[in-house]
Design an enzyme around this catalytic site. Sequence first.
Site, short mmCIF file in Angstrom:
data_model
loop_
_atom_site.label_atom_id
_atom_site.label_comp_id
_atom_site.label_asym_id
_atom_site.label_seq_id
_atom_site.Cartn_x
_atom_site.Cartn_y
_atom_site.Cartn_z
N GLU A 121 1.02 3.99 1.31
CA GLU A 121 0.45 4.74 2.43
C GLU A 121 1.24 6.02 2.63
OE1 GLU A 121 -2.12 4.30 4.26
OE2 GLU A 121 -2.62 2.16 4.14
N ARG B 192 1.12 2.40 12.97
CA ARG B 192 0.42 1.17 12.53
C ARG B 192 0.35 0.99 11.03
NH1 ARG B 192 -5.74 2.15 13.18
NH2 ARG B 192 -5.89 4.34 12.76
N HIS B 193 0.89 1.95 10.28
CA HIS B 193 0.88 1.83 8.83
C HIS B 193 2.29 1.60 8.28
CE1 HIS B 193 -2.99 4.04 9.20
NE2 HIS B 193 -3.33 3.21 8.23
N SER C 280 -10.31 -6.68 8.50
CA SER C 280 -11.65 -6.34 8.02
C SER C 280 -12.12 -7.41 7.06
CB SER C 280 -11.71 -4.94 7.42
OG SER C 280 -10.77 -4.80 6.43
N ARG D 122 0.09 -6.37 12.49
CA ARG D 122 -0.71 -5.69 13.52
C ARG D 122 -1.19 -6.67 14.57
NH1 ARG D 122 -4.78 -1.28 10.89
NH2 ARG D 122 -3.24 -0.08 9.75
N ARG E 51 0.85 -1.19 0.00
CA ARG E 51 0.00 0.00 0.00
C ARG E 51 0.89 1.24 0.00
NH1 ARG E 51 -5.29 -1.71 2.55
NH2 ARG E 51 -5.30 -3.88 1.88
N GLU F 12 -7.77 -1.54 14.63
CA GLU F 12 -8.26 -2.49 13.63
C GLU F 12 -7.14 -3.45 13.26
OE1 GLU F 12 -9.41 -0.70 9.84
OE2 GLU F 12 -8.68 -2.55 8.93
P1 AMO Z 1 -8.11 -3.77 4.62
O1 AMO Z 1 -7.71 -2.77 3.60
O2 AMO Z 1 -8.91 -3.28 5.77
O3 AMO Z 1 -9.00 -4.91 3.95
O4 AMO Z 1 -6.85 -4.51 5.15
C1 AMO Z 1 -6.95 -5.66 5.96
C2 AMO Z 1 -6.01 -5.56 7.15
O5 AMO Z 1 -4.69 -5.40 6.70
C3 AMO Z 1 -3.95 -4.61 7.61
N1 AMO Z 1 -3.44 -3.41 6.93
C4 AMO Z 1 -2.23 -2.86 7.21
N2 AMO Z 1 -1.27 -3.18 8.07
C5 AMO Z 1 -0.16 -2.41 8.12
N3 AMO Z 1 0.02 -1.34 7.31
C6 AMO Z 1 -0.92 -0.96 6.42
N4 AMO Z 1 -0.71 0.08 5.63
C7 AMO Z 1 -2.12 -1.74 6.34
N5 AMO Z 1 -3.24 -1.67 5.58
C8 AMO Z 1 -4.03 -2.69 5.97
C9 AMO Z 1 -4.91 -4.22 8.72
C10 AMO Z 1 -6.25 -4.37 8.05
O6 AMO Z 1 -7.28 -4.63 8.98
N6 AMO Z 1 -9.47 -7.03 1.07
C11 AMO Z 1 -9.78 -6.54 2.40
C12 AMO Z 1 -10.01 -7.65 3.39
C13 AMO Z 1 -11.23 -8.49 3.11
O7 AMO Z 1 -12.34 -7.92 3.06
O8 AMO Z 1 -11.05 -9.70 2.93
C14 AMO Z 1 -8.67 -5.61 2.84
O9 AMO Z 1 -7.60 -5.57 2.31
O10 AMO Z 1 -4.74 -5.14 9.78
#
Ligand code: AMO
Length: 434
Positions: A214, A220-221, A360, A408, A212, A357
């Site tokens: 980000e 946490r990101h 999801s 996480r 990502r 979180e």
């Molecule tokens: P989502 O975008 O919420 O859902 O991502 C799912 C989980 O991935 C982790 N996460 C991250 N951890 C660290 N850094 C980041 N930048 C980051 N972005 C996300 C989190 C988050 O809850 N396809 C859907 C899931 C689904 O519906 O099956 C998805 O990607 O813990």
Amino acid sequence: MALIRDSGNIKAGDGVVTVNGWVQDVRNLGGISFITLRDRHGTVQITMPKKKIEPELFESLTRLSRESAVSVTGEVKESNQTALGVEIIPSSVKIHSEAASPLPLGVVDKVNAEMDTRLNNRFMDLRKPEVRAVFELRSMAIDLIFEAAAENGFVCVNTPKIVASGAEGGSTLFGVDYFGKQAYLAQSPQLYKQMLMSAGLDRVFEIGPAFRAEHSNTNRHVTEFISFDGEMAWIEKEEDVMEMIGKLIDRVLRGLVEKGARQLEALGKEIRVPELPYPVLTYEECLKIAVDAGLPLKAGDDLGTEGEKIIGDVMSSKGHDLYFIAEYPEEAKPFYIMEKPGTQYSYSFDLDFKGQEISSGGQREHRYDVLTERMEKKGLNPDDFGFYLDAFKYGMPPHGGWGIGVDRLITKLLDLPNVREAILFPRDLGRLSP
Ligand code: AMO
């Protein structure tokens, strides 16, 4: 031939042994010297009474720099002065690699180094038992996920990480030049795990990297994380998915408590295993809690870090570290989530762990026409997703799934202050190396 031993299995009566490790400390008291030799399991003392050791050997051992990599061979003697109850009287040493000094980072010094210094010198940081323990527990957690997933009939899959279209929104896509064509690094296995539901595999899971772009610099990101994704067909409602997640996480937590006692002790942490089922709050209920606590949120708003924290505190005070937040506004969720008919909500959920979180998921829209409509509503062109949509044209079962951020999960489980603590070589806005 000397036996190969480590600080975890050496014992009195072993005779002559060889121990491999790093020189943690050398104390030269004149007539006698000591080396603390550290390996993966702990430390062992090398004791050198000057009169009983060859002068050359005594000289080379006492001169060793801290953190040099050596193999020491010698006789194991009982000792009531050491934690292990034994010491080694050396007869030879192999110096594999002498450490330069000063060290970029202390291994045993109590001075807390900055996160950046630690990450820049991660190889050295990882020599600290409490840092290594995090990654040993992480490895156990991943093993346990594999076990739990297999026990519940999930097939392990690997989906492409160089992809033609993103599933989680355009703003966090990393572009890749793919032989002159525009490609992206996969943000998640979303499209592929759903396509596999049409393929008849019924239950699939994947543990793999997700990327990502980000732009947020938070604790946490990161830009590359490991996602534990699952997808299951023939579900009736999103609760079926939540129940499965509870089952899998419970199995992992119990397994860690059972197998990770030594590492948890090194970290000074305990894992509290919450009771099943994990409670479910709706988005609306959470919004009310946040507003009552003074946050200026209105219907449809993201709960945000602050809101999540408030809910986390409320839930922790009731003894619930893990809980679901369900039925988010459909507008806040991606196109693949199913809308709750006649409302502005959706069959989606997040799993939060102490106010953050970690996952999801939800029930997916499996009806081709509704799905394409939803894509258009979200400003996406269904033509860009032809390969995905084809799988919905010829018999797609109802299905749902989740993505759990492994980094996480470990961070919250071990109560670490930053997700980077749970990643060996994290990638973020400012870090591409090591
Ligand atoms: P989502 O975008 O919420 O859902 O991502 C799912 C989980 O991935 C982790 N996460 C991250 N951890 C660290 N850094 C980041 N930048 C980051 N972005 C996300 C989190 C988050 O809850 N396809 C859907 C899931 C689904 O519906 O099956 C998805 O990607 O813990």
